[in-house]
Design a protein around this motif. Sequence first.
Motif, PDB file in Angstrom:
ATOM      1  N   PRO A 256      -1.041 -14.182  41.882  1.00 41.52           N
ATOM      2  CA  PRO A 256      -2.094 -13.561  41.075  1.00 41.52           C
ATOM      3  C   PRO A 256      -2.082 -12.044  41.238  1.00 41.52           C
ATOM      4  N   TYR A 257      -2.306 -11.331  40.146  1.00 46.52           N
ATOM      5  CA  TYR A 257      -2.331  -9.862  40.214  1.00 46.52           C
ATOM      6  C   TYR A 257      -3.455  -9.362  39.322  1.00 46.52           C
ATOM      7  N   PHE A 258      -4.300  -8.479  39.899  1.00 45.36           N
ATOM      8  CA  PHE A 258      -5.436  -7.980  39.137  1.00 45.36           C
ATOM      9  C   PHE A 258      -5.271  -6.498  38.828  1.00 45.36           C
ATOM     10  N   GLU A 285       4.137  -4.955  51.148  1.00 45.55           N
ATOM     11  CA  GLU A 285       4.391  -6.330  50.692  1.00 45.55           C
ATOM     12  C   GLU A 285       3.277  -6.794  49.768  1.00 45.55           C
ATOM     13  N   VAL A 286       2.032  -6.525  50.134  1.00 45.20           N
ATOM     14  CA  VAL A 286       0.902  -6.735  49.227  1.00 45.20           C
ATOM     15  C   VAL A 286       0.664  -5.378  48.564  1.00 45.20           C
ATOM     16  N   LEU A 287       1.370  -5.162  47.479  1.00 42.81           N
ATOM     17  CA  LEU A 287       1.466  -3.817  46.913  1.00 42.81           C
ATOM     18  C   LEU A 287       0.234  -3.428  46.116  1.00 42.81           C
ATOM     19  N   SER A 302      -3.618  -4.670  42.286  1.00 46.36           N
ATOM     20  CA  SER A 302      -2.989  -5.221  43.485  1.00 46.36           C
ATOM     21  C   SER A 302      -2.956  -6.739  43.372  1.00 46.36           C
ATOM     22  N   VAL A 303      -2.406  -7.361  44.385  1.00 43.41           N
ATOM     23  CA  VAL A 303      -2.325  -8.816  44.434  1.00 43.41           C
ATOM     24  C   VAL A 303      -3.717  -9.390  44.640  1.00 43.41           C
ATOM     25  N   GLY A 304      -4.063 -10.404  43.874  1.00 50.83           N
ATOM     26  CA  GLY A 304      -5.346 -11.051  44.056  1.00 50.83           C
ATOM     27  C   GLY A 304      -5.851 -11.698  42.787  1.00 50.83           C
ATOM     28  N   ARG A 305      -6.659 -12.716  42.960  1.00 51.92           N
ATOM     29  CA  ARG A 305      -7.248 -13.456  41.853  1.00 51.92           C
ATOM     30  C   ARG A 305      -8.714 -13.087  41.739  1.00 51.92           C
ATOM     31  N   ALA A 417      -4.151 -12.494  50.188  1.00 50.40           N
ATOM     32  CA  ALA A 417      -4.512 -11.216  49.577  1.00 50.40           C
ATOM     33  C   ALA A 417      -6.007 -10.948  49.716  1.00 50.40           C
ATOM     34  N   ALA A 418      -6.813 -12.003  49.542  1.00 48.11           N
ATOM     35  CA  ALA A 418      -8.259 -11.836  49.687  1.00 48.11           C
ATOM     36  C   ALA A 418      -8.625 -11.457  51.119  1.00 48.11           C
TER      37      ALA A 418
END
Length: 427
Positions: A256-258, A285-287, A302-305, A417-418
């Motif tokens: 997931p990417y927001f 890595e978590v860009l 960034s990465v995340g839902r 990511a969260a």
Amino acid sequence: MKNTSSTHGLWALSAPAAPATTPLSGPVEADVVVIGAGFTGLSAALHLAEAGKSVVVLEAGMIGFGASGRNVGLVNAGMWVMPEEMPKALGPVHGPRLLEFLGNAPAEVFALVRRHGIACEAVANGTLHCAVGGAGLTEIGVRARQWAARGAPVELLDAGETALRLGGGRYMGALLDLRAGTIQPLAYVRGLARAALACGAQIHTESPATAVAEQGLGWEVTTPSGRVRARWLVAATDTYTQGPNENLRREQVGLPYFNMATPPLPEALRATILPGSEGCWDTREVLSSFRTDAAGRLVFGSVGRLGVADRALHRAWAERAMVRIFPQLEGIGFESAWFGWIGMTSDNLPRLHLPGRNAIAVSGYNGRGIAPGTVFGKAIARYICGDCPLAAMPLPVSTITPAPWRRMREAYYTGGAAALHLVADRI
């Protein structure tokens, strides 16, 4: 399955309206049926129609409903894989061929935009891959040397030069790639659709493929209210695949990417941030990624839902992270937010599949869908028209292999990511 500000954020608010389309109704015959109205499917349809083929595009939602309408809008050259690793992964023929193919891909995108007059805020001013710490500096240094050895117009910037180009940040350096740039992705994919329609293609939205079957020398694709019979089938649904071709989705792990966008910045403030309008991302890595749009908004991702449970923590993290890079944006906040899914393959390289006679699919862009999707759509059209034999394609044919522990890994990336954004202080 509409494209709204809740699903597509800023892009739905600022893109020109989509061309008028309707669901498929009744039986239709064509030379080619394309499933999926994203970058790959619409590029294939456009180039096929220009070559004189009759084409019908079927889209389960609306044009650009999937990743094509939700991404950051970076028009990148190449993939995540280092240039020298490509021949090791794909062999001495396809490795160098794919490098050249994808290295030239941004130029193809910008040329297509000019040729068809697509209003999509296209800016070909390059991208900046920003180095976090010594390890990040080493990474971009290796990447710069490998691309430069192949004649690519790349430049390694030091920390001072990077800060001047960004207007902030504490990065150790950056890789400037002058082949690349930015676009408004939903505007671009809608522009591809408009161009394809002008060339004679048919596009039917809200027309999910409920059944796909080989019929004699061709294919029959059924939707809730119609049916298409065609000699050729193109499956171009990638990460958002559902229904009959769902095995294409199962070979990828969803990431997931927001993205979140500020209001348009005052001119004096806007002039201090990314004055060259490059698109940016970092080496973590978590860009994180950031860019501006034509109205002067900063788009930060960034990465995340953005679900019920984690939307607030990602937003709070993004506000902190943005201000750490750009202190002048203290108190600005975000006016829109959205997210989508990136399909990651096991080796971070796309896949070419032949799911049957007279059928072709390319998927697995690993977050690099704009330029690769555009040029692979063109390559698919050339293959169908007989202008590019299979042996000359940029990728070797591979079988569809489900990703192991896919759902568990997707949950790990989402939860990880969260957790990171809950506690991390980032550059």
